[in-house]
Design a protein around this motif. Sequence first.
Motif, PDB file in Angstrom:
ATOM      1  N   TRP A   1      -2.831  11.979   2.563  1.00 33.10           N
ATOM      2  CA  TRP A   1      -3.182  11.759   3.957  1.00 33.10           C
ATOM      3  C   TRP A   1      -2.123  10.860   4.568  1.00 33.10           C
ATOM      4  O   TRP A   1      -1.123  10.541   3.894  1.00 33.10           O
ATOM      5  CB  TRP A   1      -4.601  11.176   4.058  1.00 33.10           C
ATOM      6  N   LEU A   2      -2.302  10.453   5.806  1.00 37.52           N
ATOM      7  CA  LEU A   2      -1.284   9.725   6.565  1.00 37.52           C
ATOM      8  C   LEU A   2      -0.538   8.672   5.758  1.00 37.52           C
ATOM      9  O   LEU A   2       0.678   8.580   5.804  1.00 37.52           O
ATOM     10  CB  LEU A   2      -1.928   9.064   7.781  1.00 37.52           C
ATOM     11  N   ARG A   3      -1.311   7.903   4.953  1.00 39.63           N
ATOM     12  CA  ARG A   3      -0.691   6.780   4.254  1.00 39.63           C
ATOM     13  C   ARG A   3       0.328   7.269   3.217  1.00 39.63           C
ATOM     14  O   ARG A   3       1.331   6.593   2.960  1.00 39.63           O
ATOM     15  CB  ARG A   3      -1.766   5.954   3.554  1.00 39.63           C
ATOM     16  N   SER A   4       0.093   8.451   2.644  1.00 39.99           N
ATOM     17  CA  SER A   4       1.049   8.956   1.657  1.00 39.99           C
ATOM     18  C   SER A   4       2.320   9.451   2.333  1.00 39.99           C
ATOM     19  O   SER A   4       3.389   9.463   1.724  1.00 39.99           O
ATOM     20  CB  SER A   4       0.428  10.095   0.855  1.00 39.99           C
ATOM     21  N   TRP A   5       2.213   9.874   3.599  1.00 39.76           N
ATOM     22  CA  TRP A   5       3.403  10.384   4.291  1.00 39.76           C
ATOM     23  C   TRP A   5       4.148   9.267   4.999  1.00 39.76           C
ATOM     24  O   TRP A   5       5.361   9.192   4.986  1.00 39.76           O
ATOM     25  CB  TRP A   5       3.017  11.465   5.304  1.00 39.76           C
ATOM     26  N   PHE A   6       3.410   8.380   5.660  1.00 41.68           N
ATOM     27  CA  PHE A   6       4.027   7.260   6.381  1.00 41.68           C
ATOM     28  C   PHE A   6       3.384   5.972   5.888  1.00 41.68           C
ATOM     29  O   PHE A   6       2.376   5.539   6.442  1.00 41.68           O
ATOM     30  CB  PHE A   6       3.789   7.387   7.886  1.00 41.68           C
TER      31      PHE A   6
ATOM     32  N   VAL B   1       0.835  -1.198   0.000  1.00 41.48           N
ATOM     33  CA  VAL B   1       0.000   0.000   0.000  1.00 41.48           C
ATOM     34  C   VAL B   1       0.868   1.245   0.000  1.00 41.48           C
ATOM     35  O   VAL B   1       1.775   1.396   0.817  1.00 41.48           O
ATOM     36  CB  VAL B   1      -0.916   0.029   1.235  1.00 41.48           C
ATOM     37  N   ALA B   2       0.589   2.152  -0.951  1.00 39.31           N
ATOM     38  CA  ALA B   2       1.369   3.381  -1.044  1.00 39.31           C
ATOM     39  C   ALA B   2       0.495   4.615  -0.852  1.00 39.31           C
ATOM     40  O   ALA B   2       0.996   5.730  -0.805  1.00 39.31           O
ATOM     41  CB  ALA B   2       2.075   3.455  -2.396  1.00 39.31           C
ATOM     42  N   GLY B   3      -0.802   4.428  -0.740  1.00 40.02           N
ATOM     43  CA  GLY B   3      -1.693   5.566  -0.560  1.00 40.02           C
ATOM     44  C   GLY B   3      -3.129   5.133  -0.711  1.00 40.02           C
ATOM     45  O   GLY B   3      -3.407   4.019  -1.155  1.00 40.02           O
ATOM     46  N   GLY B   4      -4.041   6.014  -0.299  1.00 37.24           N
ATOM     47  CA  GLY B   4      -5.449   5.691  -0.418  1.00 37.24           C
ATOM     48  C   GLY B   4      -5.949   4.842   0.722  1.00 37.24           C
ATOM     49  O   GLY B   4      -5.221   4.607   1.688  1.00 37.24           O
TER      50      GLY B   4
ATOM     51  N   ASN C   1      -8.890  10.115   9.769  1.00 39.41           N
ATOM     52  CA  ASN C   1      -8.912  10.276   8.319  1.00 39.41           C
ATOM     53  C   ASN C   1      -9.872  11.418   8.026  1.00 39.41           C
ATOM     54  O   ASN C   1     -10.596  11.863   8.929  1.00 39.41           O
ATOM     55  CB  ASN C   1      -9.311   8.965   7.637  1.00 39.41           C
ATOM     56  N   PRO C   2      -9.909  11.931   6.790  1.00 37.26           N
ATOM     57  CA  PRO C   2     -10.761  13.093   6.534  1.00 37.26           C
ATOM     58  C   PRO C   2     -12.207  12.900   7.011  1.00 37.26           C
ATOM     59  O   PRO C   2     -12.813  13.854   7.495  1.00 37.26           O
ATOM     60  CB  PRO C   2     -10.688  13.236   5.014  1.00 37.26           C
ATOM     61  N   ALA C   3     -12.732  11.679   6.909  1.00 37.14           N
ATOM     62  CA  ALA C   3     -14.121  11.464   7.320  1.00 37.14           C
ATOM     63  C   ALA C   3     -14.295  11.673   8.820  1.00 37.14           C
ATOM     64  O   ALA C   3     -15.263  12.307   9.264  1.00 37.14           O
ATOM     65  CB  ALA C   3     -14.573  10.062   6.925  1.00 37.14           C
TER      66      ALA C   3
ATOM     67  N   GLY D   1       3.824   2.974   6.264  1.00 38.26           N
ATOM     68  CA  GLY D   1       3.657   1.840   7.169  1.00 38.26           C
ATOM     69  C   GLY D   1       2.673   2.076   8.294  1.00 38.26           C
ATOM     70  O   GLY D   1       2.570   1.256   9.198  1.00 38.26           O
ATOM     71  N   VAL D   2       1.935   3.173   8.254  1.00 41.55           N
ATOM     72  CA  VAL D   2       1.070   3.513   9.379  1.00 41.55           C
ATOM     73  C   VAL D   2       0.005   2.436   9.586  1.00 41.55           C
ATOM     74  O   VAL D   2      -0.587   1.934   8.632  1.00 41.55           O
ATOM     75  CB  VAL D   2       0.431   4.907   9.145  1.00 41.55           C
ATOM     76  N   PRO D   3      -0.203   1.996  10.849  1.00 41.45           N
ATOM     77  CA  PRO D   3      -1.172   0.926  11.093  1.00 41.45           C
ATOM     78  C   PRO D   3      -2.604   1.359  10.739  1.00 41.45           C
ATOM     79  O   PRO D   3      -2.944   2.536  10.840  1.00 41.45           O
ATOM     80  CB  PRO D   3      -1.076   0.668  12.602  1.00 41.45           C
ATOM     81  N   GLN D   4      -3.425   0.362  10.348  1.00 42.74           N
ATOM     82  CA  GLN D   4      -4.780   0.667   9.889  1.00 42.74           C
ATOM     83  C   GLN D   4      -5.625   1.307  10.982  1.00 42.74           C
ATOM     84  O   GLN D   4      -6.477   2.142  10.705  1.00 42.74           O
ATOM     85  CB  GLN D   4      -5.440  -0.620   9.379  1.00 42.74           C
ATOM     86  N   ILE D   5      -5.380   0.945  12.240  1.00 38.77           N
ATOM     87  CA  ILE D   5      -6.190   1.492  13.339  1.00 38.77           C
ATOM     88  C   ILE D   5      -6.058   3.017  13.387  1.00 38.77           C
ATOM     89  O   ILE D   5      -7.008   3.732  13.681  1.00 38.77           O
ATOM     90  CB  ILE D   5      -5.795   0.839  14.690  1.00 38.77           C
ATOM     91  N   VAL D   6      -4.850   3.515  13.025  1.00 38.04           N
ATOM     92  CA  VAL D   6      -4.642   4.972  13.007  1.00 38.04           C
ATOM     93  C   VAL D   6      -5.435   5.602  11.874  1.00 38.04           C
ATOM     94  O   VAL D   6      -6.064   6.651  12.028  1.00 38.04           O
ATOM     95  CB  VAL D   6      -3.134   5.295  12.876  1.00 38.04           C
TER      96      VAL D   6
END
Lengths: 152, 518
Positions: B433-438, A114-117, B450-452, B440-445
């Motif tokens: 959003w978080l995933r684009s910056w980090f 996963v890289a985004g979204g 998230n924007p919603a 490896g961020v865990p899904q719980i975060v």
Amino acid sequence: MDDGEKIDRRTFIEKAGFYSFWLTLAASVAGVVKFLMPDVFDEPSTSFRLGKPEEFTKDGGTRLEDKNLMIFKDPEGLYAISAICTHLGCIVGETPAGFACPCHGSRFDKQGIVAGGPAPRNLPWFKIYLSPEGYLMVDTAATVTIGEKFKI
Amino acid sequence: MSTSDKKGAASVFIENFKRIPFSFRDAFSRHDIPPESEREKAAAVFSNFFLHLHPTRVSSHVVKPTYTLGLGLMCVFLFLILGVTGVVLMIYYIPHVDGAYASVKNIRYAVTGGKFVINVHRWSAHGMVLVVLLHMMRVFYTGSYKAPREFNWMIGVVLLSLTLALSFTGYLLPYDQLAYWAMTIGANIAGSLTELTDAIGVTKFFDPGKLQKQLIIGGNTIGEPSLIRFYFLHVIFLPIVISIFIGVHLWRITKDGGLSKPLDNKQFTESVNPDDEKSPNPDKTYGLMSLIRGNTPQVGNYSDDTVPTWPNVLLAEGAVFIFCLAAMSLLSLFFDAPLKELANPSVPENPAKAPWYFLGLQELVSYSAFVGGILVPSITVLGLMLIPFLDRELHDVGVWFSGSKGISVVKRSAAYGFFSLVVLIAFTIKFGWLRSWFPGVPQIVIIAINPATVIIGLFALWYFKILKETGSMRLASIAAFTLFVIGFAVLTYVGTFLRGPNWEFFWLQSQWPGIHFD
């Protein structure tokens, strides 16, 4: 009642009636849920043939459209990445950076990470093995760790 | 027997035979048609099965077109149109993955009038969703959910959900690309509870997401079991359920005292006075039928601002019905219902977009499946249902926006909602959003932030700010509801017009790249 107090017959029947009613209702609901869930799913086998090992000589990738699966070969070996987005099940397409989902914008790199979204998980890599008859097989019910390639 | 007697019998027969249309009409209606006296007008309403949901008289306020805008009626009439056209379509539709698409094409191209019927059915469904939303806004902004109408407001929220469910299950049936991928996405949203159980690590022992998904589609992937389940939901289960709820909804309107109206008219204040010598009109026996919730029966004891249902309300209803029918017919003559390519399980469209009323949701789901698909909708439905129980202020019923204070709250909330949403979405599009910056961020975060979830936070903040500022639950509710409306509008706009291939941002559809995956 703990003190040995007796309840009268009318109360007993009333309570027994009510408890039976709720119990029956609960059992019926459970029965309906069970009815809605088939005991056997009529679905195709999760493992299937890829072909003979000698067919995989060239490096590169192919897509098995009917299985929503991508097979890649490089000098280190063969690997199979799922093309089904782990977010909500759309089929990812290839982009210069890796893979992208057309429905909600999930992005994956070339390894399927996963890289985004919104995708919660990486694209799974499926197990590749050799059948007793000498065919290369993929099992989409069994995953391997990302980066584990099958040496031909 | 004498000849004259025989002659008499023959003439009686002829006489009665000639009179059959009139005798039949009398047998049918039990009163003169059209009813002349006030008494007959009342009888015309309460002695007729189809009309007896009405009170015999209504306040003249509620027949003003500017009050209700006829929106509730439109919902009912569109539902009736949908029922009739739906049954007609069942004659040709085949609920099987190998036949569904062909049967829809068959209706469109090989059945006389088939295209028209299918168009009316589709556009009425879109219209019903729109009108149900508008009707809810009308009821909210006129304060019509307040006691004793709280329960009916809740039924209304259920009806909104059922309307959306009927629309969803309906556009799955042609088994085109839209249908297939909507089924896939819908099933996976039901299964997205797994996102949560995965994040807290209990999926191995307890996987309600998977159970839900399998229950809905009857398997792990979309196929014949899924289509037949959605067909059953669309043509049997949901129509029966929504019919029951519509029946209760309409019945409660009368039982809760008719449509809401402002209390400032003189109905109660003037004439309940026992010293009032004004004599009631003894002829008005229909008075009993218009009992209003209150301390005592007010029969004939109030200054009368009411008008008979026949003909006032019935004419208004007829006008709205004709309007609905005409609007749907015209739309259907000039615009064809969409039908995409045959379902293709290996390639979704790019972008794969839901119908307009779900595109706001699709935008939310593109932040997180669980939050956008389950959490936010649940909070919205729960919040809507709780409105009348949190706001117990009984003044200003029947007054648009509760007057000038409310109008100012609406304006400020709309501005706040609009700008905060636009800034947030612009930020997300520009910086990710978080995933684009980090990565490896865990899904719980992601689920938590998230924007919603930020939108929910921003809206809650504003709700409590207005509550603190004004000390009025009604004004706070107006703020929250306005944010809901603005949120729906902005997210729908973004999903509809600003998202292109791979759900990326584009100002215009003309800028979309011609991406095709093979």
